[in-house]
Design a protein around this motif. Structure first.
Motif, PDB file in Angstrom:
ATOM      1  N   TYR A  20      -8.973  -6.562   3.867  1.00  0.00           N
ATOM      2  CA  TYR A  20      -8.274  -7.564   3.199  1.00  0.00           C
ATOM      3  C   TYR A  20      -6.981  -7.877   3.514  1.00  0.00           C
ATOM      4  CZ  TYR A  20      -7.026  -9.637  -1.643  1.00  0.00           C
ATOM      5  OH  TYR A  20      -6.619 -10.727  -2.363  1.00  0.00           O
ATOM      6  N   THR A  21      -6.740  -9.013   3.357  1.00  0.00           N
ATOM      7  CA  THR A  21      -5.338  -9.513   3.591  1.00  0.00           C
ATOM      8  C   THR A  21      -5.018 -10.472   2.321  1.00  0.00           C
ATOM      9  OG1 THR A  21      -5.878 -11.280   4.991  1.00  0.00           O
ATOM     10  CG2 THR A  21      -5.917  -9.291   5.991  1.00  0.00           C
ATOM     11  N   TYR A  41      -6.456  -1.894   5.927  1.00  0.00           N
ATOM     12  CA  TYR A  41      -6.800  -1.709   7.390  1.00  0.00           C
ATOM     13  C   TYR A  41      -7.461  -0.417   7.352  1.00  0.00           C
ATOM     14  CZ  TYR A  41      -6.737  -1.593  12.572  1.00  0.00           C
ATOM     15  OH  TYR A  41      -6.973  -1.707  13.825  1.00  0.00           O
ATOM     16  N   ASN A  42      -8.851  -0.379   7.536  1.00  0.00           N
ATOM     17  CA  ASN A  42      -9.635   0.837   7.349  1.00  0.00           C
ATOM     18  C   ASN A  42     -10.090   1.534   8.626  1.00  0.00           C
ATOM     19  OD1 ASN A  42      -9.500   0.507   4.710  1.00  0.00           O
ATOM     20  ND2 ASN A  42     -11.267  -0.530   4.504  1.00  0.00           N
ATOM     21  N   GLY A  43      -9.585   1.119   9.791  1.00  0.00           N
ATOM     22  CA  GLY A  43      -9.893   1.891  10.870  1.00  0.00           C
ATOM     23  C   GLY A  43      -9.401   1.138  12.341  1.00  0.00           C
ATOM     24  N   PHE A  44      -8.859   2.045  13.206  1.00  0.00           N
ATOM     25  CA  PHE A  44      -8.249   1.546  14.331  1.00  0.00           C
ATOM     26  C   PHE A  44      -9.390   1.419  15.147  1.00  0.00           C
ATOM     27  CE2 PHE A  44      -4.889   3.627  12.092  1.00  0.00           C
ATOM     28  CZ  PHE A  44      -3.942   2.982  12.311  1.00  0.00           C
ATOM     29  N   THR A  45      -9.904   0.147  15.315  1.00  0.00           N
ATOM     30  CA  THR A  45     -11.065  -0.136  16.207  1.00  0.00           C
ATOM     31  C   THR A  45     -10.691  -1.206  17.113  1.00  0.00           C
ATOM     32  OG1 THR A  45     -12.532   0.257  14.097  1.00  0.00           O
ATOM     33  CG2 THR A  45     -13.716  -0.554  16.135  1.00  0.00           C
ATOM     34  N   LEU A  63      -3.270   1.834   4.288  1.00  0.00           N
ATOM     35  CA  LEU A  63      -4.248   2.544   4.985  1.00  0.00           C
ATOM     36  C   LEU A  63      -4.777   4.037   4.381  1.00  0.00           C
ATOM     37  CD1 LEU A  63      -1.693   3.316   8.102  1.00  0.00           C
ATOM     38  CD2 LEU A  63      -3.478   1.612   7.782  1.00  0.00           C
ATOM     39  N   ARG A  64      -4.970   3.784   2.960  1.00  0.00           N
ATOM     40  CA  ARG A  64      -5.261   4.857   1.921  1.00  0.00           C
ATOM     41  C   ARG A  64      -6.694   5.493   2.515  1.00  0.00           C
ATOM     42  NH1 ARG A  64      -5.677   1.532  -3.556  1.00  0.00           N
ATOM     43  NH2 ARG A  64      -4.280   0.238  -2.843  1.00  0.00           N
ATOM     44  N   TYR A  65      -7.654   4.733   3.112  1.00  0.00           N
ATOM     45  CA  TYR A  65      -8.825   5.296   3.390  1.00  0.00           C
ATOM     46  C   TYR A  65      -9.074   5.253   4.825  1.00  0.00           C
ATOM     47  CZ  TYR A  65      -9.681   4.372  -1.574  1.00  0.00           C
ATOM     48  OH  TYR A  65      -9.335   4.246  -3.012  1.00  0.00           O
TER      49      TYR A  65
END
Length: 495
Positions: free
Chosen positions: A217-218, A233-237, A263-265
């Motif tokens: 979400y932004t 942002y939910n993962g460094f992909t 980066l909470r999750y």
């Protein structure tokens, strides 16, 4: 032992999937080629090699002794586990898999999932019964299609009460039905008379192949006449680095004065993606040290002697030739919790010496080590991997330090504003009244009285038992795909 390692590398694999060894009498002794691969890979790369006596270079005096040692283990997994340093407290993150195809897909953001992320808590006044609360529903997932919402509560699966003994078997199934529940505080402020009660409703979920876009979400908010960018942002992909750069292009075009990075999750992922994200936040530190690496003593010495630059990760201004949309900020707000791990912590720790990092939330996971995928090939790369099996290892190979040497944050990174989500009132991600986002927006606006109110309302009545990320084998990875020069690898293998 180096001579033995040469022999095992040159030895042919038999039709029985064994490696051959020669003892002093030239008698061949059989041992699993997979176990041979496990020991060799750990001996060369494992971060905590110096702490494991069975990985010492002089551990074996003959090929016969080495082969007998390997044959003493019932499986490659049991050998691998015997080589792990303090599994419960230090190395909780090294793994071996028998299907590296699935591992590779997961690193690319592809996994089997129903899209429901949750936390399990002990029910009030119980040491065995659990209740699950949905913390996030992934976009375009089965859970979203079925109407699961953030904050939903369930106390049973397939009409079976969730407990500390059965939660794993129930929730690891490909298909299951969650039985919905509600929380009853009986109109009092005390927890002693609280209970979790079934509603009679249920939702059936199916795990399917799912590609998660980590850009969840932004938005851009206006606070006191200033534009505030927000990114969950939910993962460094790595597959989504280009899209991430586009998000920052939009922030840049809208002249944001503040950035909230949620980066909470976020359990981690690619180190390179962490470098790119940090370089987009800043931009004024191109070429300077982002982080450094500390390997086991033997590999560290080899890297320092041959090419010490390989131990340094630097800020960038481009991604494979494409210019980064950098914001040149000197302050960033980062929302992070106990579910924020590895590459998320790397961003916080590595930016800290350069700019003002305001960490809002709770203590993070405390994972500062990185891993890499080792295959059963002559140089442990994917190319030339043994076609007779699909085993691979993901051992910890180095720990990360920021520019001033900070590492070993076993208890997590300390928040500047300590505030926890209330799992009885999670709110909607991106809504200005959601507790953690509201806390940051309040701090930006300078409304200190409201900040105190938010802190006092963030208490939770539950005792955490398990996070759904931690139920996934690779839930908290920080991985690298660094290619080491062949001369360094060869020197390490054959010296």
């Amino acid at each position: 032992m180096r001579q033995i390692k040469i022999l095992t590398l040159l030895c042919l694999v038999s039709i029985l999937n064994t490696s051959c060894f020669e003892d002093n009498d030239d008698n061949q002794i059989a041992a699993s080629s997979i176990s041979d691969f496990v020991w060799k890979g750990m001996n060369v790369f494992y971060l905590y090699k110096d702490n494991i006596s069975d990985l010492a270079n002089d551990r074996f005096t003959s090929n016969a002794e080495y082969a007998a040692y390997l044959n003493d283990f019932s499986s490659p997994e049991s050998l691998f586990e015997s080589l792990i340093y303090q599994r419960e407290t230090v190395d909780k993150y090294s793994w071996i898999v028998d299907d590296y195809i699935a591992l590779e897909q997961q690193f690319q953001g592809v996994s089997t999932s129903n899209g429901m992320e949750f936390k399990l808590f002990l029910q009030p006044n119980s040491s065995t019964d659990l209740v699950g609360i949905v913390r996030l529903v992934l976009n375009d997932s089965d859970a979203e299609t079925k109407g699961v919402q953030r904050g939903d509560m369930f106390n049973a699966v397939n009409d079976i009460q969730l407990t500390t003994a059965n939660y794993s078997s129930l929730l690891s199934a490909s298909n299951y039905t969650i039985n919905m529940a509600t929380y009853n505080d009986n109109g009092t402020s005390e927890n002693a008379d609280d209970s979790v009660e079934s509603t009679g409703e249920s939702i059936s979920l199916s795990k399917i192949e799912y590609s998660e876009n980590p850009i969840y979400y932004t938005n851009i908010y206006e606070v006191n006449g200033q534009n505030v960018g927000y990114l969950m942002y939910n993962g460094f992909t790595a597959n989504y680095d280009t899209q991430l750069n586009s998000v920052f292009a939009n922030f840049k075009a809208n002249n944001i004065q503040h950035l909230i990075l949620d980066l909470r999750y976020n359990p981690g992922g690619s180190v390179n993606s962490a470098i790119l994200l940090s370089s987009m936040i800043t931009g004024q530190f191109d070429g300077e040290i982002f982080s450094t690496e500390q390997w086991n003593s033997e590999f560290q010495a080899a890297l320092e002697n041959e090419n010490p630059e390989l131990l340094i990760n630097r800020f960038k201004n481009n991604d494979d030739g494409t210019a980064l949309n950098s914001l040149n900020l000197d302050k960033v707000y980062i929302i992070a919790t106990d579910a924020s791990a590895s590459a998320s912590e790397l961003v916080i720790n590595s930016l800290d010496p350069y700019i003002n990092v305001m960490h809002i939330g709770s203590y993070t996971t405390g994972k500062y080590q990185a891993s890499t995928t080792l295959y059963d090939s002559e140089n442990f790369s994917r190319e030339g991997a043994n076609p007779n099996h699909t085993y691979a290892m993901q051992p910890l190979i180095f720990k990360s330090l920021n520019k001033v040497g900070n590492t070993d944050y076993d208890n997590g990174l300390t928040p500047d504003i300590l505030i926890e989500e209330s799992y009885l009132n999670l709110g909607v991600i991106g809504d200005v009244n959601e507790t953690l986002l509201a806390t940051v927006l309040t701090d930006i606006s300078g409304a200190t009285s409201k900040l105190s109110q938010l802190k006092s309302s963030s208490k939770t009545a539950f005792k955490l038992f398990k996070d759904s990320n931690n139920m996934e084998r690779f839930g908290n990875e920080m991985y690298v795909d660094k290619t080491l020069p062949s001369n360094i690898l060869n020197n390490t293998l054959f010296e």
